[in-house]
Design a protein around this motif. Structure first.
Motif, PDB file in Angstrom:
ATOM      1  N   SER A 129      13.244  -3.531  10.531  1.00  8.11           N
ATOM      2  CA  SER A 129      14.303  -4.512  10.241  1.00  8.11           C
ATOM      3  C   SER A 129      15.290  -4.651  11.394  1.00  8.11           C
ATOM      4  O   SER A 129      16.123  -5.566  11.391  1.00  8.11           O
ATOM      5  N   GLU A 130      15.182  -3.753  12.357  1.00 10.50           N
ATOM      6  CA  GLU A 130      16.125  -3.794  13.479  1.00 10.50           C
ATOM      7  C   GLU A 130      15.936  -5.071  14.283  1.00 10.50           C
ATOM      8  O   GLU A 130      14.840  -5.329  14.805  1.00 10.50           O
ATOM      9  N   GLY A 131      16.987  -5.882  14.348  1.00 10.27           N
ATOM     10  CA  GLY A 131      16.906  -7.122  15.109  1.00 10.27           C
ATOM     11  C   GLY A 131      16.074  -8.206  14.429  1.00 10.27           C
ATOM     12  O   GLY A 131      15.783  -9.236  15.038  1.00 10.27           O
ATOM     13  N   ARG A 132      15.653  -7.968  13.207  1.00  4.94           N
ATOM     14  CA  ARG A 132      14.895  -8.999  12.474  1.00  4.94           C
ATOM     15  C   ARG A 132      15.555  -9.219  11.125  1.00  4.94           C
ATOM     16  O   ARG A 132      15.763  -8.269  10.384  1.00  4.94           O
ATOM     17  N   GLU A 133      15.851 -10.470  10.836  1.00  2.44           N
ATOM     18  CA  GLU A 133      16.532 -10.740   9.581  1.00  2.44           C
ATOM     19  C   GLU A 133      15.538 -11.144   8.493  1.00  2.44           C
ATOM     20  O   GLU A 133      15.052 -12.277   8.481  1.00  2.44           O
ATOM     21  N   PHE A 134      15.249 -10.203   7.610  1.00  2.00           N
ATOM     22  CA  PHE A 134      14.400 -10.532   6.468  1.00  2.00           C
ATOM     23  C   PHE A 134      15.278 -10.966   5.301  1.00  2.00           C
ATOM     24  O   PHE A 134      16.369 -10.429   5.104  1.00  2.00           O
TER      25      PHE A 134
ATOM     26  N   GLN B  28       0.820  -1.221   0.000  1.00  4.39           N
ATOM     27  CA  GLN B  28       0.000   0.000   0.000  1.00  4.39           C
ATOM     28  C   GLN B  28       0.850   1.266   0.000  1.00  4.39           C
ATOM     29  O   GLN B  28       0.437   2.295   0.543  1.00  4.39           O
ATOM     30  N   VAL B  29       2.032   1.203  -0.640  1.00  3.38           N
ATOM     31  CA  VAL B  29       2.873   2.400  -0.676  1.00  3.38           C
ATOM     32  C   VAL B  29       2.222   3.519  -1.497  1.00  3.38           C
ATOM     33  O   VAL B  29       2.573   4.681  -1.349  1.00  3.38           O
ATOM     34  N   ASP B  30       1.235   3.154  -2.338  1.00  2.00           N
ATOM     35  CA  ASP B  30       0.525   4.207  -3.100  1.00  2.00           C
ATOM     36  C   ASP B  30      -0.210   5.172  -2.176  1.00  2.00           C
ATOM     37  O   ASP B  30      -0.496   6.311  -2.544  1.00  2.00           O
ATOM     38  N   LYS B  31      -0.504   4.726  -0.960  1.00  2.00           N
ATOM     39  CA  LYS B  31      -1.226   5.602  -0.019  1.00  2.00           C
ATOM     40  C   LYS B  31      -0.290   6.526   0.767  1.00  2.00           C
ATOM     41  O   LYS B  31      -0.747   7.419   1.474  1.00  2.00           O
ATOM     42  N   VAL B  32       1.017   6.252   0.652  1.00  2.00           N
ATOM     43  CA  VAL B  32       1.985   7.033   1.433  1.00  2.00           C
ATOM     44  C   VAL B  32       2.373   8.287   0.660  1.00  2.00           C
ATOM     45  O   VAL B  32       2.918   8.204  -0.440  1.00  2.00           O
ATOM     46  N   LYS B  33       2.046   9.434   1.215  1.00  2.00           N
ATOM     47  CA  LYS B  33       2.346  10.693   0.506  1.00  2.00           C
ATOM     48  C   LYS B  33       3.830  11.006   0.589  1.00  2.00           C
ATOM     49  O   LYS B  33       4.455  11.333  -0.405  1.00  2.00           O
ATOM     50  N   ASP B  34       4.376  10.873   1.787  1.00  2.00           N
ATOM     51  CA  ASP B  34       5.788  11.188   1.995  1.00  2.00           C
ATOM     52  C   ASP B  34       6.619   9.911   1.817  1.00  2.00           C
ATOM     53  O   ASP B  34       6.858   9.171   2.770  1.00  2.00           O
ATOM     54  N   LYS B  35       7.047   9.672   0.570  1.00  2.00           N
ATOM     55  CA  LYS B  35       7.777   8.424   0.287  1.00  2.00           C
ATOM     56  C   LYS B  35       9.077   8.350   1.085  1.00  2.00           C
ATOM     57  O   LYS B  35       9.618   7.271   1.328  1.00  2.00           O
ATOM     58  N   GLY B  36       9.584   9.509   1.469  1.00  2.00           N
ATOM     59  CA  GLY B  36      10.808   9.557   2.268  1.00  2.00           C
ATOM     60  C   GLY B  36      10.654   8.882   3.623  1.00  2.00           C
ATOM     61  O   GLY B  36      11.642   8.497   4.254  1.00  2.00           O
ATOM     62  N   SER B  37       9.398   8.698   4.061  1.00  2.00           N
ATOM     63  CA  SER B  37       9.183   8.075   5.366  1.00  2.00           C
ATOM     64  C   SER B  37       9.328   6.549   5.300  1.00  2.00           C
ATOM     65  O   SER B  37       9.379   5.877   6.324  1.00  2.00           O
ATOM     66  N   LEU B  38       9.375   6.006   4.075  1.00  2.00           N
ATOM     67  CA  LEU B  38       9.411   4.544   3.951  1.00  2.00           C
ATOM     68  C   LEU B  38      10.743   3.958   4.441  1.00  2.00           C
ATOM     69  O   LEU B  38      10.755   2.934   5.110  1.00  2.00           O
ATOM     70  N   LEU B  39      11.825   4.631   4.075  1.00  2.00           N
ATOM     71  CA  LEU B  39      13.140   4.080   4.463  1.00  2.00           C
ATOM     72  C   LEU B  39      13.314   3.994   5.976  1.00  2.00           C
ATOM     73  O   LEU B  39      13.712   2.941   6.487  1.00  2.00           O
ATOM     74  N   PRO B  40      13.023   5.072   6.719  1.00  2.00           N
ATOM     75  CA  PRO B  40      13.121   4.948   8.183  1.00  2.00           C
ATOM     76  C   PRO B  40      12.187   3.876   8.742  1.00  2.00           C
ATOM     77  O   PRO B  40      12.557   3.147   9.675  1.00  2.00           O
ATOM     78  N   PHE B  41      10.996   3.744   8.157  1.00  2.00           N
ATOM     79  CA  PHE B  41      10.062   2.706   8.615  1.00  2.00           C
ATOM     80  C   PHE B  41      10.684   1.319   8.419  1.00  2.00           C
ATOM     81  O   PHE B  41      10.683   0.479   9.332  1.00  2.00           O
ATOM     82  N   ILE B  42      11.230   1.097   7.223  1.00  2.00           N
ATOM     83  CA  ILE B  42      11.843  -0.206   6.923  1.00  2.00           C
ATOM     84  C   ILE B  42      13.045  -0.453   7.844  1.00  2.00           C
ATOM     85  O   ILE B  42      13.233  -1.558   8.360  1.00  2.00           O
ATOM     86  N   ALA B  43      13.838   0.610   8.060  1.00  2.00           N
ATOM     87  CA  ALA B  43      15.005   0.469   8.944  1.00  2.00           C
ATOM     88  C   ALA B  43      14.562   0.064  10.348  1.00  2.00           C
ATOM     89  O   ALA B  43      15.136  -0.819  10.979  1.00  2.00           O
ATOM     90  N   LYS B  44      13.481   0.692  10.808  1.00  2.00           N
ATOM     91  CA  LYS B  44      13.006   0.424  12.165  1.00  2.00           C
ATOM     92  C   LYS B  44      12.511  -1.014  12.312  1.00  2.00           C
ATOM     93  O   LYS B  44      12.874  -1.714  13.262  1.00  2.00           O
TER      94      LYS B  44
END
Ligand code: GDP
Ligand code: MG
Length: 307
Positions: free
Chosen positions: A147-152, A129-145
């Motif tokens: 992914s912390e301590g979780r190995e995908f 649902q990234v089409d709903k995210v207006k500020d695409k710049g917020s995706l990277l910090p979200f993914i970083a958060k």
């Protein structure tokens, strides 16, 4: 011909209700085989979506969302059955896709990740649902958060609805399944029968068109499913569908004023069937009352709900 070895394997699609699991499976398969709506608990059955690509085949296991104790109807037979179906989805799969909604990570998502990891599966995170995210710049910090301590095995931000970002997900998934010839023929798209899919397409319209409480108290039974040769279209289908409800009042709601709502449900469902089956469809629908079916496992089995 592709000179590289073909790959083939099963991938479980896991996540909270309503994140877009079924939409993703449909997008990968390229056809509407799994019904979707903006209501949680639309998917009631485990279903295989078969997606064939030049590099190989993915058998995608679409699941009902895993429901916690918070659900109003969580003690009910329907929910117990759906949870069993979700757990069973992990047997015999090669990898898992954990679907979340972009920008949202709940405790349940963490628990799902742990369950998949403990099952020994590589877990691909799909941030949908990234089409709903207006500020695409917020995706990277979200993914970083998250992914912390979780190995995908990989993380793929994408939009299942807009079919954006799917190619690289397919590449990732084909890389996680074994080298093997395809399990199903290339033109097969699901393990379910046309009859089953017809019932689901009627149920999808109930979920989409009816008010708050009603859809959970309804189910659909296909009483007749006949294929006939058709001079113009090759084949055509005659389908009779019964909508089961629990009370007379609900029956009146499904039928609507002057039968208008049932007509609309039937007409939309028929259009979807014609598209999926690529044939002309004659659909008749009825509504009948059966008391207390959703809390009765025996009645559910009779109507074709199995885990
Ligand atoms: P499931 O319960 O996880 O299987 O979710 P569904 O596939 O039924 O989707 C739930 C709702 O989210 C439906 O209304 C979908 O149209 C919508 N949805 C799914 N994927 C996307 C997406 O990528 N973008 C947007 N905007 N909506 C989506
Ligand atoms: Mg679903």
């Amino acid at each position: 011909m592709n000179s590289e070895a073909q790959r083939s394997g099963a991938v479980a699609v896991i996540g909270r209700p309503n994140v877009g699991k079924s939409t993703l499976v449909n997008a990968l398969v390229g056809a509407k085989i799994s019904i979707t709506s903006n209501r949680p608990q639309t998917t009631r059955h485990r279903l295989l979506g078969i997606a064939s690509f030049p590099g190989g085949q993915l058998q995608l296991v679409d699941t009902p969302g895993i429901h916690g104790e918070q659900g109003k109807r969580s003690g009910k037979a329907m929910n117990r059955m759906m949870n069993r179906a979700a757990r069973g989805a992990l047997e015999g799969v090669d990898a898992a896709v954990l679907v979340v909604e972009a920008g949202r990570w709940d405790a349940e998502d963490g628990l799902a990740f742990e369950a998949l990891r403990d099952a020994g599966l590589p877990v691909v995170l799909v941030v949908n649902q990234v089409d709903k995210v207006k500020d695409k710049g917020s995706l990277l910090p979200f993914i970083a958060k998250v992914s912390e301590g979780r190995e995908f095995a990989a993380v793929h931000p994408l939009s299942a609805l807009k079919r954006k970002g799917l190619e690289s997900l397919v590449e990732t998934l084909l890389g996680l399944v074994p080298e093997a010839p395809p399990m199903y023929a290339e033109d097969e798209i699901t393990d379910k029968s046309q009859r089953f899919l017809a019932g689901e397409l009627v149920r999808e319209q109930l979920m989409r068109q009816l008010g708050e409480e009603l859809p959970y108290a309804t189910t659909v039974e296909i009483e007749k499913f006949e294929e006939e040769p058709s001079p113009k279209a090759g084949v055509m289908y005659r389908i009779d569908a019964v909508v089961w409800v629990e009370r007379d009042g609900q029956k009146a709601i499904v039928i609507g004023k002057g039968g208008e709502r049932l007509r609309e449900i039937g007409s939309r469902a028929r259009q979807q069937m014609e598209r999926l089956f690529d044939a002309k469809v004659f659909l008749q629908t009825w509504v009948r009352v059966r008391e207390g079916w959703s809390d009765n496992e025996a009645a559910l089995r009779e109507l074709g709900y199995h885990d």
